[in-house]
Design an enzyme around this catalytic site. Sequence first.
Site, PDB file in Angstrom:
ATOM      1  N   ASP A   1       0.667  -1.302  -0.055  1.00 57.31           N
ATOM      2  CA  ASP A   1       0.019   0.077   0.041  1.00 57.31           C
ATOM      3  C   ASP A   1       0.685   1.386  -0.122  1.00 57.31           C
ATOM      4  OD1 ASP A   1      -2.014   1.853   0.528  1.00 57.31           O
ATOM      5  OD2 ASP A   1      -3.275   0.278   0.860  1.00 57.31           O
TER       6      ASP A   1
ATOM      7  N   THR B   1      -5.151   6.370   0.141  1.00 54.81           N
ATOM      8  CA  THR B   1      -6.499   6.588   0.494  1.00 54.81           C
ATOM      9  C   THR B   1      -6.608   5.318   1.669  1.00 54.81           C
ATOM     10  OG1 THR B   1      -7.207   5.214  -1.297  1.00 54.81           O
ATOM     11  CG2 THR B   1      -7.376   7.424  -1.400  1.00 54.81           C
TER      12      THR B   1
ATOM     13  N   VAL C   1       2.349   0.876  -6.455  1.00 53.60           N
ATOM     14  CA  VAL C   1       2.450  -0.305  -7.592  1.00 53.60           C
ATOM     15  C   VAL C   1       2.966   0.398  -9.036  1.00 53.60           C
ATOM     16  CG1 VAL C   1       1.076  -1.735  -6.359  1.00 53.60           C
ATOM     17  CG2 VAL C   1      -0.074  -0.100  -7.846  1.00 53.60           C
TER      18      VAL C   1
ATOM     19  N   LEU D   1      -6.001  -4.667  -5.584  1.00 49.79           N
ATOM     20  CA  LEU D   1      -6.989  -4.089  -5.261  1.00 49.79           C
ATOM     21  C   LEU D   1      -6.667  -2.451  -5.148  1.00 49.79           C
ATOM     22  CD1 LEU D   1      -8.146  -6.417  -2.283  1.00 49.79           C
ATOM     23  CD2 LEU D   1      -9.278  -6.424  -4.520  1.00 49.79           C
TER      24      LEU D   1
ATOM     25  N   ASN E   1       2.717  -3.521 -13.993  1.00 50.05           N
ATOM     26  CA  ASN E   1       3.780  -3.984 -13.130  1.00 50.05           C
ATOM     27  C   ASN E   1       3.529  -5.291 -12.293  1.00 50.05           C
ATOM     28  OD1 ASN E   1       5.312  -1.847 -13.826  1.00 50.05           O
ATOM     29  ND2 ASN E   1       4.778  -0.309 -12.312  1.00 50.05           N
TER      30      ASN E   1
ATOM     31  N   TYR F   1     -11.518   6.965 -13.373  1.00 53.42           N
ATOM     32  CA  TYR F   1     -11.898   5.531 -12.732  1.00 53.42           C
ATOM     33  C   TYR F   1     -12.417   4.626 -13.670  1.00 53.42           C
ATOM     34  CZ  TYR F   1     -13.212   2.287  -8.835  1.00 53.42           C
ATOM     35  OH  TYR F   1     -13.556   1.145  -8.053  1.00 53.42           O
TER      36      TYR F   1
ATOM     37  N   LYS G   1     -10.208   1.345 -15.133  1.00 44.89           N
ATOM     38  CA  LYS G   1     -10.423  -0.018 -14.866  1.00 44.89           C
ATOM     39  C   LYS G   1     -10.756  -0.746 -16.319  1.00 44.89           C
ATOM     40  CE  LYS G   1     -10.691  -0.151 -10.484  1.00 44.89           C
ATOM     41  NZ  LYS G   1      -9.652  -0.913  -9.343  1.00 44.89           N
TER      42      LYS G   1
ATOM     43  N   TYR H   1      -2.644 -10.060 -21.203  1.00 46.63           N
ATOM     44  CA  TYR H   1      -1.486 -11.074 -20.536  1.00 46.63           C
ATOM     45  C   TYR H   1      -2.130 -12.397 -20.832  1.00 46.63           C
ATOM     46  CZ  TYR H   1       1.918  -7.553 -19.317  1.00 46.63           C
ATOM     47  OH  TYR H   1       3.039  -6.786 -19.516  1.00 46.63           O
TER      48      TYR H   1
END
Length: 311
Positions: A31, A35, A57, A73, A99, A145, A149, A159
């Site tokens: 993390d 947030t 990340v 997540l 990544n 967002y 996504k 992938y």
Amino acid sequence: MNIVISGVCGFIGSNLAKRLIAENHTVIGLDNMLTGSERNIESLMTNPNFVFVKNDVIKPIDLDDDIDWIIHLASPASPPKYLTYPIETLRTNSEGTRNLLELALKKNARFLYSSTSEVYGNPQVHPQSEDYWGNVNPIGPRSVYDEAKRYGEALVMAYNRKFNLSTRIVRIFNTYGPGMDPDDGRVISNFVVQALKGEPITVYGNGMQTRSFQYIDDLIEGILKVMEVEFYEPINLGNPEEYTVLELANKVLQLTKSKSTIIFKPLPENDPERRKPNIDRAKKILGWEPRVDLEEGLKRTINYFKELLNR
Ligand code: UDP
């Protein structure tokens, strides 16, 4: 198993980590604390099966350990948070997803991506099943967002197709419960905190827009089941019981026995009018369906916020 969870300090990440550790798995939690809240992992910090790595990340990552699963997540997820952090949201779901996919390839790990009902945008099909392609404004405020996504999903599928990586995509509908941030700005946390403090309940628009609210334990159960099947297309995880925002406000008032009044505020731009998952796929493939109804879930959530506000 050895499981990496990005966004481990978030509402869903921390609940999932606790559940996996209770089932004797080892969790490496990542993390960047943008947030997420340290409070959510307090109880895990002394657990020998939990390792916390402060990490963003969007930077390439390597880990020494063998890894069986990567569960991505990490992302700002409530509208006020992703509007405050638009670039971070886009990068976490694009560069961040890439990544972690690269790490999965390197470690020969399986990969689960948390997508969202927001990929359906303001849906013209009701309820929403996975084969609906959505109605998203690519440049609207929510696009940071929604489109992030959608890109994340595309990347995961690429992938999967190109490298035969074992991947999963879950599309998570509105979820609530203990572990939510009181300042997150989502409807249930706002209403419950306002009711408990005796402040006015802020209904946006006329309150006739609908949402379908899933209790966190049901979602976690669904995610665990998704990990057990080899199924690569997206799976909706949500509770199909649909409520208007005004109905929710009244339910919260009734269950908290609060004397708060209801006030109406402007509807945010591109706020979807309705949302309800079709969960036939999850039922068929996972043998899963939600068990906790709104009243029961709200009672547990109210107790959580009561305790938090009294800390
Ligand atoms: N909402 C509201 N009052 C609030 C927060 C949200 O009326 O204090 C409404 C919001 O406009 C939306 C619904 O509740 O129609 C769900 O909002 P939330 O931010 O929880 O999630 P969304 O489903 O929009 O991503």
